[in-house]
Design a protein around this motif. Structure first.
Motif, short mmCIF file in Angstrom:
data_model
loop_
_atom_site.label_atom_id
_atom_site.label_comp_id
_atom_site.label_asym_id
_atom_site.label_seq_id
_atom_site.Cartn_x
_atom_site.Cartn_y
_atom_site.Cartn_z
N ASP A 186 -0.47 7.59 -14.34
CA ASP A 186 -0.43 8.92 -14.97
C ASP A 186 0.28 8.91 -16.32
OD1 ASP A 186 -1.70 10.06 -12.77
OD2 ASP A 186 0.19 10.40 -11.71
N THR A 187 1.25 8.00 -16.48
CA THR A 187 2.11 8.12 -17.67
C THR A 187 1.86 7.07 -18.75
OG1 THR A 187 3.82 6.74 -16.64
CG2 THR A 187 3.97 9.10 -16.25
N MET A 188 1.20 5.98 -18.42
CA MET A 188 1.07 4.90 -19.40
C MET A 188 -0.26 4.92 -20.15
SD MET A 188 3.78 2.81 -19.46
CE MET A 188 5.14 2.20 -18.46
N GLY A 189 -1.19 5.72 -19.70
CA GLY A 189 -2.51 5.72 -20.34
C GLY A 189 -2.48 6.37 -21.70
N GLY A 239 0.79 -1.23 0.00
CA GLY A 239 0.00 0.00 0.00
C GLY A 239 0.82 1.27 0.00
N GLY A 240 0.24 2.31 -0.60
CA GLY A 240 0.85 3.64 -0.57
C GLY A 240 0.65 4.24 0.83
N ILE A 241 1.44 5.26 1.16
CA ILE A 241 1.40 5.79 2.52
C ILE A 241 1.06 7.28 2.52
CG2 ILE A 241 2.70 6.02 4.67
CD1 ILE A 241 4.49 3.72 3.62
N PRO A 299 -4.92 13.60 -8.85
CA PRO A 299 -4.16 14.65 -8.12
C PRO A 299 -3.67 14.21 -6.74
CG PRO A 299 -6.49 15.01 -7.81
CD PRO A 299 -6.37 13.74 -8.61
N ASN A 300 -3.58 12.95 -6.49
CA ASN A 300 -3.08 12.39 -5.22
C ASN A 300 -3.68 13.09 -4.00
OD1 ASN A 300 -1.68 11.04 -3.25
ND2 ASN A 300 0.37 11.59 -3.97
N PRO A 301 -4.98 12.97 -3.80
CA PRO A 301 -5.65 13.73 -2.73
C PRO A 301 -5.18 13.40 -1.32
CG PRO A 301 -7.13 12.09 -3.67
CD PRO A 301 -5.93 12.15 -4.57
N GLY A 307 3.94 4.43 -4.88
CA GLY A 307 2.76 5.26 -4.62
C GLY A 307 1.50 4.65 -5.21
N GLY A 308 1.61 4.15 -6.44
CA GLY A 308 0.51 3.41 -7.06
C GLY A 308 -0.73 4.24 -7.31
#
Ligand code: SF4
Ligand code: SF4
Ligand code: F3S
Length: 268
Positions: free
Chosen positions: A260-263, A77-79, A128-130, A121-122
């Motif tokens: 964010d970058t592969m789509g 998990g991201g933190i 926008p990483n809320p 981070g995943g």
């Protein structure tokens, strides 16, 4: 084996979907029961342990105390971090996941970030990483071995662990701290459809004749040429299948910031 022969493991859940734990449970060589009874002593794992409530918290604290400098920390998990760390509180005392991860990292013999969330981070950290989610390596100064993938295959999780148990050393790593034995080559280098790519035989849209014949998925969004992982070799669910075998391109799930970058993940 005696309990004392088995390597103590502390597995922490941060902000995640538990898919990485699900992947771990699919291990077949060794099976999960053999892994737990013969190789490791799983001291703490919120979805697998019997304890709950104060007893669970006590187990975590006493495992850290008892096995200081000896246990392996595995984090899924991201933190959520810094001023946003309150987005993940654990145990009802206002203690944050970030605090838990920091404390457990401090006394670990080795630290593995399991899955793309804890490695990079995943999905939590996608724009926008809320919740201000970050990788485990951002909350500790110690070396973190990243075992990314969303989820990583059970082979890559257990293989990294068994390498440490058998050799007592950390594996050779790439620039993103991924074990080279698992993440040294591109999906595209190992893909069973590579011959189709080289021959210029492409799926033009899902469901077409090429799709039925197993042509290359590059034109419908496959990110295999930019993704380092061994999915075609090890596969998932006890060697059953993997994304491209199932007919969908790779979405780059073991790469930093892939959301964010592969789509887009499917070309129209
Ligand atoms: Fe779930 Fe993927 Fe994160 Fe693992 S890496 S916890 S499968 S979202
Ligand atoms: Fe490469 Fe993807 Fe085509 Fe496989 S399906 S050959 S990984 S582009
Ligand atoms: Fe992930 Fe691509 Fe493998 S999407 S599971 S790295 S084929």
């Amino acid at each position: 084996a005696e309990l004392s022969d088995r390597l103590p493991i502390i597995w922490l859940h941060m902000a995640e979907c538990t898919g990485c734990s699900e992947s771990l449970l699919r291990t077949d060589a060794p099976t999960i029961d053999s892994l737990i009874f013969d190789y490791i002593s799983l001291e703490y794992h919120e979805t697998l342990m019997a304890a709950a409530g104060w007893q669970a918290e006590h187990n975590l604290e006493s495992a850290i105390e008892r096995y200081k400098g000896q246990y392996i920390l595995m984090v899924e998990g991201g933190i959520p971090s810094g001023e946003n760390s309150f987005y993940l509180t654990i145990g009802g005392h206002g203690k944050t996941g970030e605090q838990n991860a920091k404390e457990a990292s401090e006394h670990a013999a080795a630290i593995f970030a399991i899955g793309t969330c804890s490695s990079f981070g995943g999905v939590q950290a996608a724009m926008p990483n809320p919740t201000g989610a970050v990788a485990l390596s951002k909350v500790t100064n110690k070396t973190v071995i990243n075992v990314p993938g969303c989820p990583p295959s059970e082979k890559n999780i257990v293989g990294t662990l068994l390498h440490f148990i058998l050799y007592g050393t950390l594996p050779a790593l790439d620039a993103y701290n991924r074990p080279k034995w698992a993440y040294g080559l591109r999906i595209h280098d190992l893909c069973e459809r590579r011959g189709r790519f080289d021959a210029g035989e492409f799926v033009e849209e899902f469901g077409d004749e090429g799709a039925k014949k197993g042509y290359c998925l590059y034109k419908v969004g496959c990110k295999g040429p930019y993704t380092f992982n061994n999915c075609s070799k090890n596969k998932f669910n006890s060697h059953m299948s993997w994304p491209i075998q199932a007919g969908h391109g790779c979405i780059g799930c073991s790469e930093p910031d892939f959301w964010d970058t592969m789509g887009p993940f499917e070309e129209p």
